[in-house]
Design a protein around this motif. Sequence first.
Motif, short mmCIF file in Angstrom:
data_model
loop_
_atom_site.label_atom_id
_atom_site.label_comp_id
_atom_site.label_asym_id
_atom_site.label_seq_id
_atom_site.Cartn_x
_atom_site.Cartn_y
_atom_site.Cartn_z
N LEU A 131 5.28 5.30 1.63
CA LEU A 131 5.66 6.68 1.88
C LEU A 131 6.28 6.83 3.27
O LEU A 131 7.31 7.50 3.44
CB LEU A 131 4.43 7.58 1.75
CG LEU A 131 4.65 9.08 1.59
CD1 LEU A 131 5.45 9.40 0.33
CD2 LEU A 131 3.31 9.80 1.55
N ARG A 132 5.67 6.18 4.26
CA ARG A 132 6.24 6.22 5.61
C ARG A 132 7.59 5.52 5.64
O ARG A 132 8.52 5.94 6.34
CB ARG A 132 5.29 5.55 6.61
CG ARG A 132 3.97 6.26 6.80
CD ARG A 132 4.14 7.72 7.19
NE ARG A 132 4.79 7.89 8.46
CZ ARG A 132 4.16 8.04 9.62
NH1 ARG A 132 2.84 8.01 9.66
NH2 ARG A 132 4.83 8.22 10.73
N ARG A 174 4.17 12.40 -4.71
CA ARG A 174 4.87 12.56 -3.43
C ARG A 174 5.96 11.51 -3.27
O ARG A 174 7.05 11.81 -2.77
CB ARG A 174 3.88 12.46 -2.27
CG ARG A 174 2.95 13.64 -2.11
CD ARG A 174 2.08 13.48 -0.89
NE ARG A 174 2.88 13.41 0.34
CZ ARG A 174 2.43 12.92 1.48
NH1 ARG A 174 1.20 12.43 1.57
NH2 ARG A 174 3.20 12.90 2.55
N LEU A 175 5.65 10.29 -3.69
CA LEU A 175 6.65 9.21 -3.59
C LEU A 175 7.89 9.55 -4.42
O LEU A 175 9.02 9.34 -3.97
CB LEU A 175 6.04 7.89 -4.07
CG LEU A 175 5.15 7.15 -3.07
CD1 LEU A 175 4.44 5.99 -3.74
CD2 LEU A 175 5.96 6.66 -1.87
N GLN A 205 0.83 -1.19 0.00
CA GLN A 205 0.00 0.00 0.00
C GLN A 205 0.88 1.25 0.00
O GLN A 205 1.80 1.39 0.81
CB GLN A 205 -0.93 0.00 1.22
CG GLN A 205 -1.99 -1.09 1.15
CD GLN A 205 -2.89 -1.09 2.37
OE1 GLN A 205 -2.43 -1.28 3.51
NE2 GLN A 205 -4.18 -0.88 2.16
N ALA A 206 0.57 2.17 -0.91
CA ALA A 206 1.42 3.35 -1.11
C ALA A 206 1.62 4.21 0.13
O ALA A 206 2.73 4.69 0.37
CB ALA A 206 0.85 4.19 -2.26
N PRO A 207 0.59 4.46 0.96
CA PRO A 207 0.82 5.29 2.15
C PRO A 207 1.88 4.72 3.09
O PRO A 207 2.65 5.47 3.70
CB PRO A 207 -0.56 5.33 2.82
CG PRO A 207 -1.52 5.13 1.70
CD PRO A 207 -0.85 4.15 0.79
N THR A 252 2.44 13.47 -11.92
CA THR A 252 3.56 12.54 -11.84
C THR A 252 4.72 13.03 -12.70
O THR A 252 5.89 12.98 -12.28
CB THR A 252 3.12 11.13 -12.30
OG1 THR A 252 2.12 10.65 -11.40
CG2 THR A 252 4.30 10.17 -12.31
N ASP A 261 -1.15 6.13 -8.82
CA ASP A 261 -1.68 6.23 -7.47
C ASP A 261 -1.66 7.70 -7.06
O ASP A 261 -0.75 8.44 -7.46
CB ASP A 261 -0.82 5.40 -6.50
CG ASP A 261 -1.44 5.32 -5.12
OD1 ASP A 261 -1.24 6.26 -4.32
OD2 ASP A 261 -2.12 4.32 -4.82
N PRO A 262 -2.63 8.15 -6.27
CA PRO A 262 -2.63 9.56 -5.84
C PRO A 262 -1.34 9.99 -5.13
O PRO A 262 -0.98 11.18 -5.15
CB PRO A 262 -3.83 9.64 -4.90
CG PRO A 262 -4.74 8.55 -5.35
CD PRO A 262 -3.83 7.44 -5.81
N THR A 263 -0.66 9.04 -4.51
CA THR A 263 0.57 9.38 -3.79
C THR A 263 1.82 9.32 -4.66
O THR A 263 2.91 9.63 -4.19
CB THR A 263 0.78 8.42 -2.59
OG1 THR A 263 0.93 7.09 -3.08
CG2 THR A 263 -0.39 8.48 -1.63
N SER A 264 1.68 8.91 -5.94
CA SER A 264 2.85 8.74 -6.80
C SER A 264 3.73 9.99 -6.89
O SER A 264 4.96 9.88 -6.77
CB SER A 264 2.42 8.29 -8.20
OG SER A 264 1.85 7.00 -8.17
#
Length: 410
Positions: free
Chosen positions: A179-180, A224-225, A174-176, A274, A219-222
């Motif tokens: 990220l952590r 930020r990643l 999972q992307a979140p 992205t 992914d919405p977090t891509s």
Amino acid sequence: MSTAELVRELHVPESFKTKTVDDKKVEEWNKSARQILKDLKVNGPLNAQILASVAELEGHEEWLATETYQLARDILFSAHPDIEAVKVVLESHVKPLFLSNPHPQLNLATGRTLPRTAGGPMASQDYYDEQTWKKHPGVANVVSWCIRQIPAESYEQVWHLLIPPVMTFLDDYQAPYKLRGVTLVSELLKSVPASLLKRTGIGHLLMTSLNRVIMNLHDPTSPRLIRLTVPVTLRLIDLTTVPDSTERFDQLCQLLGENIIGGAWMYAPHEQETIEASLDVLPLIVGSLGIGAARYMKALIPQCIHCVTPNELRPSPHSLNVAALRALLSIIRECQPRIYRWKGEIIEGVGKYWVSICDAEEKKGDNKLEQGLVKEIFESLSKTCPTVLDNEYARLLQTEPSALRVVLVS
């Protein structure tokens, strides 16, 4: 209440993973937590159990009120724990949460990589079952706090306790959580000895995992990643490779060639956020590669020009244009010996972009940032290819004198 009872009341409910401070129950819990923190602060010395519980609240979480976080941070700041206290926190309050999901590539007793994946090629599927640690929303904050308390010379003592949770976050599906994990690795690399990373094989394992994180697209977090992972990857490369070595060059080429160009640009070409994130970090990678980035100019320069090319059907946001201009400027500066053959494409693309900015009727705002970048690009290009001053630039001034004079004439 006794100290043990206060600590139990401070436990973060599992349901908070998906809640915010606006939720009524979360708001009430935060209010209660602040009172418990105040009681703990005056109750005497902080043992490992208290440190672990308070550390859960030292982070920027959706469910954590700013006042609660600040109070927890103040308590921990005054604690001054030694390495033995940190070791107890990791062994008694972090390790048990991850035992049901041992990382298949780690020796949990030593913190070294295994010669082969434990359980065989399909072990990763079982690895994602029964993830007990996800029932504890504050555990990443505890691991983060522990990392920040460890002196460089003490990492050996807690390596086997620290690496498993860090790698578990980083390699989660999972992307979140990825990220952590990247955030934890970033904190780790600030003080960990490079020799320990190389000797235990964790440097190589981290590199493999970070490369996978960058490829976590769609992914919405891509975005930020990408923005967070690339600087961390560059830091890891600096720590674990020798300057100007083949190994360093190969790892940088993988980052740029396979992850950015062959990854984000190839598989997410229409995801503007992205692409913008990849352009934001491009100057960092190009700066590390230096002239070595010239091998990718056939991909780099057309991509930058494409992002600033006026297109009524695909209007580019201001931030994407700025990111592309900055990336292009870094390529021109780092790849000077090879830039001559690209001068025409750069001049045409950037010139059209600037003229479109000046001609746009709706452009009423300040364009000083774009103007400064366009001017720097033309100046850098003229230093690398002096002939453009009397040839290409002179012709441009004849076609669009009012718009281009401000960026072509010093």
